[in-house]
Design a protein around this motif. Structure first.
Motif, PDB file in Angstrom:
ATOM      1  N   VAL A   5      33.408  39.787  26.656  1.00 43.11           N
ATOM      2  CA  VAL A   5      32.320  39.299  27.521  1.00 43.11           C
ATOM      3  C   VAL A   5      32.907  38.663  28.773  1.00 43.11           C
ATOM      4  O   VAL A   5      32.461  38.919  29.896  1.00 43.11           O
ATOM      5  CB  VAL A   5      31.439  38.287  26.763  1.00 43.11           C
ATOM      6  N   ARG A   6      33.924  37.822  28.576  1.00 45.80           N
ATOM      7  CA  ARG A   6      34.566  37.139  29.702  1.00 45.80           C
ATOM      8  C   ARG A   6      35.132  38.146  30.696  1.00 45.80           C
ATOM      9  O   ARG A   6      34.935  38.034  31.912  1.00 45.80           O
ATOM     10  CB  ARG A   6      35.674  36.234  29.160  1.00 45.80           C
ATOM     11  N   GLY A   7      35.813  39.157  30.162  1.00 44.09           N
ATOM     12  CA  GLY A   7      36.403  40.171  31.027  1.00 44.09           C
ATOM     13  C   GLY A   7      35.360  40.982  31.771  1.00 44.09           C
ATOM     14  O   GLY A   7      35.539  41.310  32.947  1.00 44.09           O
ATOM     15  N   ALA A   8      34.268  41.287  31.091  1.00 43.09           N
ATOM     16  CA  ALA A   8      33.204  42.076  31.724  1.00 43.09           C
ATOM     17  C   ALA A   8      32.540  41.303  32.857  1.00 43.09           C
ATOM     18  O   ALA A   8      32.278  41.851  33.935  1.00 43.09           O
ATOM     19  CB  ALA A   8      32.162  42.472  30.677  1.00 43.09           C
ATOM     20  N   ILE A   9      32.275  40.005  32.605  1.00 36.66           N
ATOM     21  CA  ILE A   9      31.659  39.177  33.647  1.00 36.66           C
ATOM     22  C   ILE A   9      32.607  39.054  34.844  1.00 36.66           C
ATOM     23  O   ILE A   9      32.197  39.182  36.002  1.00 36.66           O
ATOM     24  CB  ILE A   9      31.301  37.784  33.099  1.00 36.66           C
ATOM     25  N   ALA A  10      33.893  38.813  34.554  1.00 39.12           N
ATOM     26  CA  ALA A  10      34.870  38.664  35.630  1.00 39.12           C
ATOM     27  C   ALA A  10      34.994  39.949  36.448  1.00 39.12           C
ATOM     28  O   ALA A  10      35.017  39.910  37.689  1.00 39.12           O
ATOM     29  CB  ALA A  10      36.227  38.283  35.040  1.00 39.12           C
ATOM     30  N   MET A  11      35.054  41.083  35.770  1.00 43.56           N
ATOM     31  CA  MET A  11      35.194  42.368  36.466  1.00 43.56           C
ATOM     32  C   MET A  11      33.958  42.642  37.333  1.00 43.56           C
ATOM     33  O   MET A  11      34.086  43.096  38.477  1.00 43.56           O
ATOM     34  CB  MET A  11      35.366  43.488  35.449  1.00 43.56           C
ATOM     35  N   MET A  12      32.778  42.342  36.784  1.00 44.50           N
ATOM     36  CA  MET A  12      31.542  42.575  37.513  1.00 44.50           C
ATOM     37  C   MET A  12      31.470  41.715  38.777  1.00 44.50           C
ATOM     38  O   MET A  12      31.126  42.199  39.863  1.00 44.50           O
ATOM     39  CB  MET A  12      30.361  42.266  36.600  1.00 44.50           C
ATOM     40  N   LEU A  13      31.845  40.448  38.649  1.00 48.25           N
ATOM     41  CA  LEU A  13      31.769  39.547  39.800  1.00 48.25           C
ATOM     42  C   LEU A  13      32.848  39.843  40.832  1.00 48.25           C
ATOM     43  O   LEU A  13      32.652  39.646  42.028  1.00 48.25           O
ATOM     44  CB  LEU A  13      31.849  38.092  39.333  1.00 48.25           C
ATOM     45  N   ASP A  14      33.998  40.325  40.366  1.00 53.47           N
ATOM     46  CA  ASP A  14      35.080  40.674  41.295  1.00 53.47           C
ATOM     47  C   ASP A  14      34.706  41.837  42.212  1.00 53.47           C
ATOM     48  O   ASP A  14      35.341  42.050  43.249  1.00 53.47           O
ATOM     49  CB  ASP A  14      36.355  41.017  40.523  1.00 53.47           C
ATOM     50  N   LEU A  15      33.694  42.594  41.824  1.00 55.52           N
ATOM     51  CA  LEU A  15      33.242  43.703  42.662  1.00 55.52           C
ATOM     52  C   LEU A  15      32.480  43.214  43.889  1.00 55.52           C
ATOM     53  O   LEU A  15      32.298  43.953  44.852  1.00 55.52           O
ATOM     54  CB  LEU A  15      32.342  44.646  41.844  1.00 55.52           C
ATOM     55  N   GLU A  16      32.019  41.968  43.841  1.00 57.50           N
ATOM     56  CA  GLU A  16      31.279  41.403  44.977  1.00 57.50           C
ATOM     57  C   GLU A  16      32.256  41.031  46.091  1.00 57.50           C
ATOM     58  O   GLU A  16      33.299  40.419  45.838  1.00 57.50           O
ATOM     59  CB  GLU A  16      30.502  40.155  44.531  1.00 57.50           C
ATOM     60  N   GLU A  17      31.920  41.373  47.312  1.00 51.55           N
ATOM     61  CA  GLU A  17      32.828  41.149  48.438  1.00 51.55           C
ATOM     62  C   GLU A  17      33.117  39.677  48.689  1.00 51.55           C
ATOM     63  O   GLU A  17      34.203  39.325  49.162  1.00 51.55           O
ATOM     64  CB  GLU A  17      32.244  41.772  49.714  1.00 51.55           C
ATOM     65  N   ASP A  18      32.154  38.820  48.390  1.00 47.32           N
ATOM     66  CA  ASP A  18      32.304  37.398  48.720  1.00 47.32           C
ATOM     67  C   ASP A  18      32.655  36.532  47.512  1.00 47.32           C
ATOM     68  O   ASP A  18      32.605  35.307  47.583  1.00 47.32           O
ATOM     69  CB  ASP A  18      31.030  36.871  49.374  1.00 47.32           C
TER      70      ASP A  18
END
Length: 202
Positions: free
Chosen positions: A14-27
């Motif tokens: 879960v932690r990795g998925a949330i981190a990966m998803m948010l890292d896709l955001e430019e800001d």
């Protein structure tokens, strides 16, 4: 401006998925991940962090306790609680600990990124359904000591075990348990623990 965040969740997937998803955001940049509240505190102390996303239920130190420590030691860091358990009691305790937001994990991915931006901008973000439930729910009837005793007894320890761990007499432990059972409307101490957890009082 890039928002630097720490993601704290005891479930690695879960932690990795949330981190990966948010890292896709430019800001948004995920600068650290933590498996419990203590690791989250250490991550904030070691780096330039703007927002901490913290799960409520984690081992060693839960997200609410971590939020309280982080807000005291790093008042500029925003806390966004992210949890599977949308319980009104958790929301109340999180806000009292200084959290700026509270969202459930099954919220759409774009709404999580939006929540990060909003708390960074100084806004409060609360899941609307949970906010409505919280207004309708009763406040925590348990005292701090009653909560301590219920937590200590939740692992199945005897009254003597709880007495030793909390440095209380066995008679005092029994009194606290009796009071907690009465306040929760339970029949046994095990049932009192379940009721208190379901309401987010522990």
């Amino acid at each position: 401006m890039t928002i630097r965040i720490v993601v704290a969740d005891d479930q690695a997937l879960v932690r990795g998925a949330i981190a990966m998803m948010l890292d896709l955001e430019e800001d948004i940049e995920v600068v650290a991940q933590a498996g419990n509240g203590r690791e989250a505190i250490e991550a904030v102390a070691c780096g330039d962090v703007d927002v901490v996303l913290a799960d409520v239920e984690m081992p060693v130190m839960d997200g609410i306790a971590a939020a309280s420590r982080i807000r005291k030691e790093h008042p500029d860091v925003k806390i966004l609680m992210v949890t599977t358990f949308g319980r009104p009691g958790y929301l109340r305790r999180a806000m009292e600990a200084g959290a700026s937001g509270f969202v459930v994990k099954d919220a759409p991915s774009d709404s999580l990124a939006s929540a990060v931006r909003k708390v960074m901008a100084g806004q409060r973000v609360v899941d609307p359904d949970l906010a409505a439930e919280s207004l309708a729910a009763s406040s925590n009837p348990l005292t701090e000591r009653e909560q301590d005793v219920l937590r200590a007894t939740s692992g199945g320890g005897t009254t003597a075990d709880v007495s030793r761990s909390l440095f209380l007499s066995q008679g005092t432990v029994r009194n606290y348990l009796s009071s907690a059972i009465h306040k929760t409307g339970a029949r046994t101490r095990a049932e009192a623990v379940v009721i208190a957890r379901d309401n987010g009082w522990l």
